[in-house]
Design a protein around this motif. Structure first.
Motif, PDB file in Angstrom:
ATOM      1  N   ARG A 181     -24.563  33.795   7.342  1.00 56.03           N
ATOM      2  CA  ARG A 181     -25.217  34.147   6.080  1.00 56.03           C
ATOM      3  C   ARG A 181     -25.857  32.943   5.412  1.00 56.03           C
ATOM      4  NH1 ARG A 181     -25.141  38.031   2.003  1.00 56.03           N
ATOM      5  NH2 ARG A 181     -25.253  36.269   0.598  1.00 56.03           N
ATOM      6  N   ALA A 182     -25.113  31.836   5.393  1.00 59.70           N
ATOM      7  CA  ALA A 182     -25.629  30.646   4.724  1.00 59.70           C
ATOM      8  C   ALA A 182     -26.956  30.216   5.340  1.00 59.70           C
ATOM      9  CB  ALA A 182     -24.613  29.505   4.803  1.00 59.70           C
ATOM     10  N   VAL A 183     -27.054  30.350   6.635  1.00 59.47           N
ATOM     11  CA  VAL A 183     -28.289  29.967   7.321  1.00 59.47           C
ATOM     12  C   VAL A 183     -29.431  30.874   6.892  1.00 59.47           C
ATOM     13  CG1 VAL A 183     -29.425  29.831   9.555  1.00 59.47           C
ATOM     14  CG2 VAL A 183     -27.087  28.990   9.294  1.00 59.47           C
ATOM     15  N   ALA A 184     -29.163  32.155   6.910  1.00 56.93           N
ATOM     16  CA  ALA A 184     -30.184  33.120   6.520  1.00 56.93           C
ATOM     17  C   ALA A 184     -30.649  32.852   5.100  1.00 56.93           C
ATOM     18  CB  ALA A 184     -29.636  34.535   6.643  1.00 56.93           C
ATOM     19  N   VAL A 185     -29.724  32.602   4.235  1.00 56.75           N
ATOM     20  CA  VAL A 185     -30.064  32.347   2.842  1.00 56.75           C
ATOM     21  C   VAL A 185     -30.889  31.069   2.712  1.00 56.75           C
ATOM     22  CG1 VAL A 185     -29.120  31.696   0.595  1.00 56.75           C
ATOM     23  CG2 VAL A 185     -28.091  33.574   1.884  1.00 56.75           C
ATOM     24  N   ALA A 186     -30.441  30.030   3.380  1.00 57.71           N
ATOM     25  CA  ALA A 186     -31.121  28.740   3.271  1.00 57.71           C
ATOM     26  C   ALA A 186     -32.572  28.820   3.734  1.00 57.71           C
ATOM     27  CB  ALA A 186     -30.376  27.678   4.060  1.00 57.71           C
ATOM     28  N   LEU A 233     -28.006  24.272  11.675  1.00 61.93           N
ATOM     29  CA  LEU A 233     -29.041  25.303  11.597  1.00 61.93           C
ATOM     30  C   LEU A 233     -29.723  25.342  10.239  1.00 61.93           C
ATOM     31  CD1 LEU A 233     -27.232  28.137  13.557  1.00 61.93           C
ATOM     32  CD2 LEU A 233     -29.119  26.685  14.322  1.00 61.93           C
ATOM     33  N   MET A 234     -29.289  24.488   9.361  1.00 65.58           N
ATOM     34  CA  MET A 234     -29.864  24.496   8.019  1.00 65.58           C
ATOM     35  C   MET A 234     -31.149  23.659   7.975  1.00 65.58           C
ATOM     36  SD  MET A 234     -27.591  26.310   6.341  1.00 65.58           S
ATOM     37  CE  MET A 234     -27.119  25.898   4.658  1.00 65.58           C
ATOM     38  N   PRO A 235     -32.076  24.093   7.150  1.00 67.16           N
ATOM     39  CA  PRO A 235     -33.408  23.481   7.158  1.00 67.16           C
ATOM     40  C   PRO A 235     -33.429  21.968   6.942  1.00 67.16           C
ATOM     41  CG  PRO A 235     -33.231  25.236   5.496  1.00 67.16           C
ATOM     42  CD  PRO A 235     -31.959  25.219   6.234  1.00 67.16           C
ATOM     43  N   ASN A 236     -32.750  21.495   5.928  1.00 69.35           N
ATOM     44  CA  ASN A 236     -32.861  20.074   5.640  1.00 69.35           C
ATOM     45  C   ASN A 236     -32.121  19.207   6.659  1.00 69.35           C
ATOM     46  OD1 ASN A 236     -34.446  20.468   3.331  1.00 69.35           O
ATOM     47  ND2 ASN A 236     -32.611  20.921   2.135  1.00 69.35           N
ATOM     48  N   GLN A 237     -30.999  19.707   7.080  1.00 69.58           N
ATOM     49  CA  GLN A 237     -30.242  18.990   8.088  1.00 69.58           C
ATOM     50  C   GLN A 237     -31.064  18.871   9.359  1.00 69.58           C
ATOM     51  OE1 GLN A 237     -26.469  18.700   7.872  1.00 69.58           O
ATOM     52  NE2 GLN A 237     -26.603  19.209   5.718  1.00 69.58           N
ATOM     53  N   ALA A 288     -32.364  35.090  16.678  1.00 74.34           N
ATOM     54  CA  ALA A 288     -32.987  33.978  17.376  1.00 74.34           C
ATOM     55  C   ALA A 288     -34.484  33.967  17.112  1.00 74.34           C
ATOM     56  CB  ALA A 288     -32.710  34.091  18.871  1.00 74.34           C
ATOM     57  N   ALA A 289     -35.049  35.140  17.121  1.00 71.66           N
ATOM     58  CA  ALA A 289     -36.490  35.251  16.884  1.00 71.66           C
ATOM     59  C   ALA A 289     -36.840  34.760  15.486  1.00 71.66           C
ATOM     60  CB  ALA A 289     -36.928  36.704  17.050  1.00 71.66           C
ATOM     61  N   MET A 290     -36.014  35.135  14.530  1.00 72.04           N
ATOM     62  CA  MET A 290     -36.268  34.706  13.158  1.00 72.04           C
ATOM     63  C   MET A 290     -36.192  33.185  13.062  1.00 72.04           C
ATOM     64  SD  MET A 290     -34.088  37.562  11.061  1.00 72.04           S
ATOM     65  CE  MET A 290     -34.753  37.217   9.427  1.00 72.04           C
ATOM     66  N   LEU A 291     -35.236  32.638  13.742  1.00 69.82           N
ATOM     67  CA  LEU A 291     -35.080  31.187  13.728  1.00 69.82           C
ATOM     68  C   LEU A 291     -36.312  30.507  14.309  1.00 69.82           C
ATOM     69  CD1 LEU A 291     -31.521  29.925  14.704  1.00 69.82           C
ATOM     70  CD2 LEU A 291     -32.829  29.557  12.612  1.00 69.82           C
ATOM     71  N   LYS A 292     -36.724  31.016  15.446  1.00 68.83           N
ATOM     72  CA  LYS A 292     -37.895  30.438  16.104  1.00 68.83           C
ATOM     73  C   LYS A 292     -39.079  30.417  15.164  1.00 68.83           C
ATOM     74  CE  LYS A 292     -37.525  31.416  21.061  1.00 68.83           C
ATOM     75  NZ  LYS A 292     -38.171  32.132  22.171  1.00 68.83           N
ATOM     76  N   GLU A 293     -39.126  31.452  14.346  1.00 65.23           N
ATOM     77  CA  GLU A 293     -40.276  31.569  13.466  1.00 65.23           C
ATOM     78  C   GLU A 293     -40.296  30.490  12.383  1.00 65.23           C
ATOM     79  OE1 GLU A 293     -41.686  35.487  11.290  1.00 65.23           O
ATOM     80  OE2 GLU A 293     -41.020  35.814  13.376  1.00 65.23           O
TER      81      GLU A 293
END
Lengths: 262, 262
Positions: A11-16, A131-135, B190-195
DNA sequence: ATACATAGAGTATGACATACACAGTGTAGT
DNA sequence: ACTACACTGTGTATGTCATACTCTATGTAT
């Protein structure tokens, strides 16, 4: 176990990444992930992570404690988001073409983040953080620093990891020492210590204490450590980085030299 | 601020070295520091540090929660004592005469302790830890490993520190990954991440994800990290140690060779 | 218009650490 | 022996947390 969304992503990843669908109906939202996390970070910076309670965060925003749970599944998720928020980097960072310098610059960047947000050491790290954007941005920059080095992809990743952990450790240590303040041991206390730290049991450490300069200094892990006066963490930081870089030079051999030229 | 005795020494230190005077009058004691700490360690080993509550420890010993406070000034002190207890070393350890090997052995010893007591990562380290008997023993052994190296006292201490922190970091990482279990991300996820992990923003990291082998793998500090499959922590452990040792070799120059020369 | 998903508030619960006061216990000093 | 009292472990109480559940008001899709 991190709690995840239907996509399998934490969830945290999706939110971030802003992947969370926002509701269409209902009252307009007075809060947001960003505001919550920002408030939490502010509190942590000012009063330490211990002061970051759901109540404190909510109060600082003028909302009820429970309102936060509309945006954040629990405290852990909030902490993870805080961790990423603290790793934000200014968009334009230019790295020196020499990988040695670049690596040092990169290390300095990380160090800066740690120093600005000492509480980072207390938040649990795991698969999620990567998996977090800034990291991820930081990792990316690290790889860039090593671009010119003739290493496998995996080795580069390893170097990044090792270096970042080294910086983290040393900064953590630095802060731990600063927080505790210098211990002031009585004459009597010192004498008692000298008595138990015998030459037989501690042949290498004992001399340091017998000498009389028992600056209880720093520490390490459950593993071992030392006793350098507080300011010396700087020296340890450099030492570790120097050793790693020297190690890389010897491993990379001639190829590294090429990268250095021009 | 650690709470200290009249000697200026932190209470935990005094207790660990057995410097605490034992009362003469009153009922005989049913408990002891040792039993309390041992019980706490057992619980931590079995159920994690979170399960170590004053109530749980007391219950496991068949006493009331509050009885513990007779022996331990608070939970923090108990944790510090646990930390030292977990660093106990078998009395006879023989280190290889070659410093390289010795350093590796020493690192392995520390690693062992961390693996046996994963919760160590969660207990706060500071000046206090260095003054504890078992931790000091470890430090002593570390210095012994480096005995033959032509380094200043401070540099040796630094090396010990850097190495122990490296081992700590890698073991912590290893455990964090093991605990979380592998994330299983949906096709969709995974697809969302790739995006979002675009080539423009993440030029060096993106390829790793685009490739399709998105093993979210490990992580690092708030700083950066990578994505190697879990088992690779072993590789990172070795890599760091190798780099440090190579660095030491190049720094020590010819003198180091002497120590190696069989 | 109107139904219903949603926002934020209110209240409740169950862990915890820890303070405080008490009742029983054994030893030191007579 | 005797007695005072230093000390043991217990019981009870308090305050701080995270978080579950319920309810009322709100605005958008139909």
């Amino acid at each position: 176990m991190v709690d995840t969304t239907e996509t399998g992503l934490p969830r945290a990843v999706a939110v971030a990444w802003g992947m969370q669908e926002t509701p269409q109906r209902g009252p307009s939202r007075g809060l947001s992930h960003e505001r919550i996390v920002a408030a939490a970070v502010r509190i942590a910076d000012e009063e330490g992570l211990a002061a970051v309670t759901m109540q404190a965060v909510a109060k600082s925003l003028g909302f009820t404690t429970m309102s936060l749970y509309r945006y954040v599944s629990g405290k852990e998720e909030m902490l993870q988001l805080m961790g990423d928020a603290a790793a934000r980097l200014s968009e334009k960072v230019t790295l020196d073409p020499d990988w040695r310098q670049a690596l040092r610059q990169w290390a300095a960047l990380i160090r800066e983040a740690w120093r600005a947000h000492p509480w980072l050491r207390e938040i649990p790290r795991g698969q999620v953080s990567v998996l977090m954007p800034n990291q991820m941005r930081l990792a990316d920059l690290g790889l860039q620093a090593l671009e010119s080095l003739p290493l496998t992809r995996d080795d580069k990743i390893g170097v990044i990891l090792v270096v970042s952990q080294h910086v983290a450790s040393m900064t953590e240590l630095e802060l731990a020492l600063a927080q505790e303040g210098q211990l002031t041991v009585t004459e009597e206390g010192a004498a008692m210590l000298k008595e138990v730290i015998t030459e037989e049991r501690y042949p290498h450490v004992a001399p340091l204490y017998q000498a009389g300069d028992y600056s209880p200094g720093s520490t390490a892990s459950p593993p071992a450590t030392d006793e350098p006066p507080v300011e010396n963490v700087e020296a340890e930081y450099d030492l570790g980085l120097d050793l790693i870089i020297a190690g890389l030079e010897s491993r990379a051999g001639g190829a590294a030299e090429t990268a250095t030229r021009h």
